[in-house]
Design a protein around this motif. Structure first.
Motif, PDB file in Angstrom:
ATOM      1  N   GLN A 128       0.846  -1.187   0.000  1.00 30.02           N
ATOM      2  CA  GLN A 128       0.000   0.000   0.000  1.00 30.02           C
ATOM      3  C   GLN A 128       0.881   1.237   0.000  1.00 30.02           C
ATOM      4  O   GLN A 128       1.786   1.357   0.814  1.00 30.02           O
ATOM      5  N   CYS A 131      -2.930   4.493   0.186  1.00 27.14           N
ATOM      6  CA  CYS A 131      -4.103   4.160   0.999  1.00 27.14           C
ATOM      7  C   CYS A 131      -5.407   4.679   0.390  1.00 27.14           C
ATOM      8  O   CYS A 131      -6.415   4.843   1.073  1.00 27.14           O
ATOM      9  N   PHE A 193      -7.166  -1.158  -0.809  1.00 27.13           N
ATOM     10  CA  PHE A 193      -6.459   0.124  -0.780  1.00 27.13           C
ATOM     11  C   PHE A 193      -5.187   0.048  -1.607  1.00 27.13           C
ATOM     12  O   PHE A 193      -4.501  -0.969  -1.607  1.00 27.13           O
TER      13      PHE A 193
END
Length: 194
Positions: A128, A131, A193
């Motif tokens: 990630q 996000c 995400f």
């Protein structure tokens, strides 16, 4: 109403039928859309169920089309594969794999639960960075021309509802529930995400 255009991806097995029909419909409606497959190789129906035509994802739709014409033009015309490839090559050059794409989307629509599971697994295995949320929604679509066309318009209706929403993050579940009741179509939904 959202000010930025909704960025949509549609994923099926081979980036041939369901995802490409949805790509065509969404593109005509002005959506920012890309379509993908998820398998290691593209498989198209062959002369027998155990003899598919297998292509690398680097093979263009035009190359597949010409290959099948040389193999048996009448057979591949009758089963609709040449029509499908002709439509596909008018949309983009070649099929693409979702795992190879690093673009960011607001919404990813999958065409079968097993594909949904693979897309979610792939997204969750990536590191990630921003996000930023991406909503992954599954809508089961049978792999035939008629169902692909019908469901492409339902995908478009979903995207239009989301595009018109004031707050996608807080309204998407309610929008999916309304469509489920209205159209009798069940959805799976999760958030991943980037």
């Amino acid at each position: 109403m959202s000010l930025s255009p909704l960025r949509v991806a549609v994923v099926c097995w081979n980036n041939q039928n369901q995802s490409m029909e949805a790509h065509r419909v969404l593109n005509k409606r002005g959506f920012s859309v890309q379509s993908f497959g998820i398998t290691p190789h593209v498989k198209l129906p062959g002369p027998a169920p155990n003899k598919p035509n297998v292509y690398d994802f680097k093979t263009t739709y035009d190359e597949m089309y010409n290959d099948l014409i040389t193999k048996d033009k009448e057979f591949y015309t009758q089963n609709g594969v040449l029509y499908m490839l002709d439509r596909n090559k008018s949309i983009k050059l070649r099929p693409e794999r979702s795992q190879d794409c690093k673009d960011v989307f607001d919404l990813i629509i999958t065409c079968e639960e097993r594909i949904y599971d693979q897309v979610v697994e792939d997204l969750n295995s990536r590191e990630q960075e921003t996000c930023q949320p991406v909503h992954v929604v599954n809508m089961d679509i049978r792999d035939n021309q008629e169902d692909a066309i019908i469901r492409a318009f339902l995908i478009c209706e979903l995207c239009q509802c989301i595009q018109r929403s004031e707050d996608m993050e807080n309204e998407i579940d309610q929008l999916l529930q309304k469509l489920e009741k209205k159209r009798g179509q069940a959805f799976l939904h999760t958030v991943c995400f980037y």
